[in-house]
Design a protein around this motif. Structure first.
Motif, PDB file in Angstrom:
ATOM      1  N   VAL A  43       0.848  -1.201   0.000  1.00  0.00           N
ATOM      2  CA  VAL A  43       0.000   0.000   0.000  1.00  0.00           C
ATOM      3  C   VAL A  43       0.879   1.246   0.000  1.00  0.00           C
ATOM      4  N   LYS A  44       1.945   1.231   0.793  1.00  0.00           N
ATOM      5  CA  LYS A  44       2.846   2.390   0.840  1.00  0.00           C
ATOM      6  C   LYS A  44       3.519   2.606  -0.513  1.00  0.00           C
ATOM      7  N   LYS A  45       3.872   1.518  -1.182  1.00  0.00           N
ATOM      8  CA  LYS A  45       4.497   1.631  -2.501  1.00  0.00           C
ATOM      9  C   LYS A  45       3.513   2.215  -3.517  1.00  0.00           C
ATOM     10  N   LEU A  46       2.261   1.776  -3.462  1.00  0.00           N
ATOM     11  CA  LEU A  46       1.260   2.259  -4.418  1.00  0.00           C
ATOM     12  C   LEU A  46       0.884   3.714  -4.148  1.00  0.00           C
ATOM     13  N   THR A  47       0.805   4.093  -2.854  1.00  0.00           N
ATOM     14  CA  THR A  47       0.371   5.444  -2.511  1.00  0.00           C
ATOM     15  C   THR A  47       1.532   6.422  -2.423  1.00  0.00           C
ATOM     16  N   GLY A  48       2.751   5.915  -2.397  1.00  0.00           N
ATOM     17  CA  GLY A  48       3.904   6.794  -2.235  1.00  0.00           C
ATOM     18  C   GLY A  48       3.970   7.371  -0.829  1.00  0.00           C
ATOM     19  N   VAL A  87     -12.325   7.210 -10.646  1.00  0.00           N
ATOM     20  CA  VAL A  87     -11.429   6.216 -10.060  1.00  0.00           C
ATOM     21  C   VAL A  87     -10.522   5.693 -11.169  1.00  0.00           C
ATOM     22  N   LYS A  88      -9.217   5.833 -10.968  1.00  0.00           N
ATOM     23  CA  LYS A  88      -8.264   5.371 -11.987  1.00  0.00           C
ATOM     24  C   LYS A  88      -8.004   3.870 -11.889  1.00  0.00           C
ATOM     25  N   ALA A  89      -7.775   3.399 -10.664  1.00  0.00           N
ATOM     26  CA  ALA A  89      -7.425   1.988 -10.497  1.00  0.00           C
ATOM     27  C   ALA A  89      -7.877   1.496  -9.129  1.00  0.00           C
ATOM     28  N   VAL A  90      -8.158   0.230  -9.053  1.00  0.00           N
ATOM     29  CA  VAL A  90      -8.515  -0.420  -7.791  1.00  0.00           C
ATOM     30  C   VAL A  90      -7.650  -1.664  -7.653  1.00  0.00           C
ATOM     31  N   HIS A  91      -6.999  -1.790  -6.501  1.00  0.00           N
ATOM     32  CA  HIS A  91      -6.127  -2.930  -6.222  1.00  0.00           C
ATOM     33  C   HIS A  91      -6.739  -3.748  -5.092  1.00  0.00           C
ATOM     34  N   VAL A  92      -6.857  -5.047  -5.304  1.00  0.00           N
ATOM     35  CA  VAL A  92      -7.380  -5.957  -4.288  1.00  0.00           C
ATOM     36  C   VAL A  92      -6.205  -6.774  -3.764  1.00  0.00           C
TER      37      VAL A  92
END
Length: 155
Positions: A43-48, A87-92
């Protein structure tokens, strides 16, 4: 014609080597599961490192899954889905499977609505995390626990 089988003596050193090799091979073959820390890192990698809002996501998950082989996972994200806000992308993600990444969905304003449903395999009772990336650079996150009761015996 009979063949004669000759057994060679096995030295203690050779036997210990075989046992050690067997143990090492079985340790390599055992699956390693993701955990909450690996999901947090993802999550930290995806959100920066940016914060995530905890609202606007509706999850459709069972509280208890009798069989973890095909668990329904659905989500709907409250968004106007216009050119200015979508919404650009959703990660599960799942924190108890061998790999935390389960699925990623890409959306555009042409979709009109941000929702999807799929099925996933759950190895054990675990948390399902849904992270949504918005067009303005913000993020939303929701999670829910699914109890997997193999054979329907509870647990």
């Amino acid at each position: 014609m009979k063949q004669r089988l000759v057994l060679n003596e096995v030295s203690r050193r050779h036997a210990l080597g075989l046992i050690g090799g067997t143990i090492a091979m079985s340790a390599v073959a055992m699956p390693v599961f993701a955990d909450a820390a690996s999901v947090a890192a993802k999550v930290k990698k995806l959100t920066g490192g940016a914060g995530t809002a905890q609202d606007g996501i509706t999850l459709d998950l069972p509280e208890i899954a009798e069989n973890g082989n095909a668990v329904k996972v659905g989500f709907e994200i409250d968004s106007p889905m216009t050119e200015g806000s979508y919404v650009k992308a959703v990660h599960v993600m799942a924190d108890g499977n061998p790999v935390p990444d389960v699925a990623s969905f890409n959306f555009s304003p042409a979709n009109g609505v941000c929702m999807a449903t799929t099925r996933m395999r759950l190895a054990k009772t675990q948390n399902i995390i849904v992270l949504a990336e918005m067009s303005d650079g913000s993020f939303r996150q929701a999670q829910s626990q699914v109890k997997v009761t193999i054979g329907g015996c509870g647990g």
